[in-house]
Design an enzyme around this catalytic site. Sequence first.
Site, short mmCIF file in Angstrom:
data_model
loop_
_atom_site.label_atom_id
_atom_site.label_comp_id
_atom_site.label_asym_id
_atom_site.label_seq_id
_atom_site.Cartn_x
_atom_site.Cartn_y
_atom_site.Cartn_z
N THR A 98 39.88 39.63 34.64
CA THR A 98 40.00 40.20 33.29
C THR A 98 39.55 39.14 32.29
OG1 THR A 98 41.89 41.51 34.02
CG2 THR A 98 41.54 41.32 31.65
N LYS A 173 39.25 47.59 30.42
CA LYS A 173 40.41 46.86 30.98
C LYS A 173 41.31 46.31 29.87
CE LYS A 173 43.14 44.59 33.68
NZ LYS A 173 44.27 45.31 34.27
N LYS A 241 46.78 36.22 27.28
CA LYS A 241 45.31 36.08 27.31
C LYS A 241 44.65 37.42 26.98
CE LYS A 241 43.77 36.58 31.45
NZ LYS A 241 43.05 37.59 32.13
P1 NAP Z 1 46.51 33.90 39.41
O1 NAP Z 1 47.46 34.23 40.50
O2 NAP Z 1 46.99 33.10 38.24
O3 NAP Z 1 45.24 33.16 40.10
C1 NAP Z 1 44.22 32.64 39.30
C2 NAP Z 1 43.06 32.19 40.16
O4 NAP Z 1 42.04 31.64 39.29
C3 NAP Z 1 43.41 31.08 41.14
O5 NAP Z 1 42.63 31.23 42.31
C4 NAP Z 1 42.99 29.83 40.38
O6 NAP Z 1 42.74 28.71 41.19
C5 NAP Z 1 41.70 30.33 39.75
N1 NAP Z 1 41.28 29.50 38.62
C6 NAP Z 1 41.90 29.36 37.42
N2 NAP Z 1 41.21 28.51 36.63
C7 NAP Z 1 40.13 28.11 37.37
C8 NAP Z 1 39.04 27.23 37.10
N3 NAP Z 1 38.91 26.60 35.92
N4 NAP Z 1 38.12 27.06 38.08
C9 NAP Z 1 38.24 27.70 39.26
N5 NAP Z 1 39.25 28.54 39.57
C10 NAP Z 1 40.18 28.75 38.64
O7 NAP Z 1 45.87 35.21 38.79
P2 NAP Z 1 45.84 36.69 39.38
O8 NAP Z 1 47.15 37.34 39.07
O9 NAP Z 1 45.31 36.68 40.76
O10 NAP Z 1 44.77 37.35 38.39
C11 NAP Z 1 43.38 37.07 38.48
C12 NAP Z 1 42.67 37.87 37.39
O11 NAP Z 1 42.94 39.26 37.54
C13 NAP Z 1 43.14 37.52 35.96
O12 NAP Z 1 42.05 37.63 35.09
C14 NAP Z 1 44.18 38.58 35.68
O13 NAP Z 1 44.32 38.82 34.28
C15 NAP Z 1 43.58 39.78 36.40
N6 NAP Z 1 44.53 40.79 36.89
C16 NAP Z 1 45.71 40.45 37.44
C17 NAP Z 1 46.58 41.45 37.88
C18 NAP Z 1 47.93 41.12 38.47
O14 NAP Z 1 48.75 42.03 38.55
N7 NAP Z 1 48.19 39.90 38.90
C19 NAP Z 1 46.21 42.79 37.79
C20 NAP Z 1 44.97 43.11 37.26
C21 NAP Z 1 44.13 42.10 36.82
P3 NAP Z 1 43.96 27.70 41.58
O15 NAP Z 1 44.62 28.32 42.77
O16 NAP Z 1 43.26 26.43 41.88
O17 NAP Z 1 44.86 27.60 40.37
#
Ligand code: NAP
Length: 284
Positions: A98, A173, A241
């Site tokens: 997102t 989104k 965010k």
């Molecule tokens: P998360 O658990 O916080 O994981 C974030 C991921 O991004 C991790 O793999 C992290 O790596 C990586 N990352 C962050 N900064 C980085 C950088 N500078 N360089 C390389 N990798 C980086 O997030 P998530 O919940 O999986 O969500 C991922 C995306 O989907 C977000 O945009 C979120 O808004 C969206 N989303 C989430 C959900 C939900 O329910 N969780 C639902 C729909 C959409 P590290 O492991 O090294 O930190």
Amino acid sequence: MSTTKIGWIGLGNMGIPMAGQLIKAGYQVTVYNRSKDKETALKEIGAMVAETPENLVSQNDVLVLMVSDDAAIEQIFNGANGLFSTDVSGKVIINMSTVSPAISKEMATLSKEKGAQYLDAPVSGSVKQAETGQLVIMVGGDETAFEQVKPILEKMGKMAVRLGDTGSGNVAKLAINSLLALYTQGLAETVIFANQQGIETEALLNLINNGAIANVFTKIKGDAIVADNYKPAFALKHIVKDLNLAKNIGLGSPLAKTALNTFEAATAKYGEEDLIAVIKQVKG
Ligand code: NAP
């Protein structure tokens, strides 16, 4: 078994189950994550591991990103050992994170210059839907590229819909997540109000979840409130965010402004917890 090889970037709460669905569907998947402890579960079911985004490119046809935010996207494309450090021609890059429509437009233009296709393909649904391939996927970008990768998207989602040009998936989104923020604060305020008037949380949620305003969200987050369980499925910091991204492209309604204030105020204490932890902020 499909012969399309997939490189996957980002093994957070969503990336792990989404990439897992592709492996279970028979795709050869190679994963990269910035921090190095998160590949284990996927290695056990057959994933290969790459050390950098750059290392994923040559061996794979399709590259999928599921990372936090615009800064992460910038790093992965343009940073040291990023995707653009090598020849990406002929690849389809699908960004399911997102992020802003602006960064999608920037990366789509650069991808095109380098002979690759870029699709923004964010998802609606959380960890439970990711684990069962039931996400809703909204796509912006080239129609032919979308049709090419649709079978892959459909392994992760119950539907994958193209809305229009680059960035239109991101806009949809952000609209959906502004509603998510309103639902979340609304549920939190409703529970607290009922508690203050002597109604138990569980009794109230039983009524809500059997009534006309019941939905998957009130069920899952209601259970979390009752269990006092704020383990992140969707971290609270991510809704901050998203509300800021929506604000940047014009969302300024009274409810959206209130929600942004509330979630921003909750970030310092509860940013790493699930977004329903906002109930602790609202309670004061
Ligand atoms: P998360 O658990 O916080 O994981 C974030 C991921 O991004 C991790 O793999 C992290 O790596 C990586 N990352 C962050 N900064 C980085 C950088 N500078 N360089 C390389 N990798 C980086 O997030 P998530 O919940 O999986 O969500 C991922 C995306 O989907 C977000 O945009 C979120 O808004 C969206 N989303 C989430 C959900 C939900 O329910 N969780 C639902 C729909 C959409 P590290 O492991 O090294 O930190």
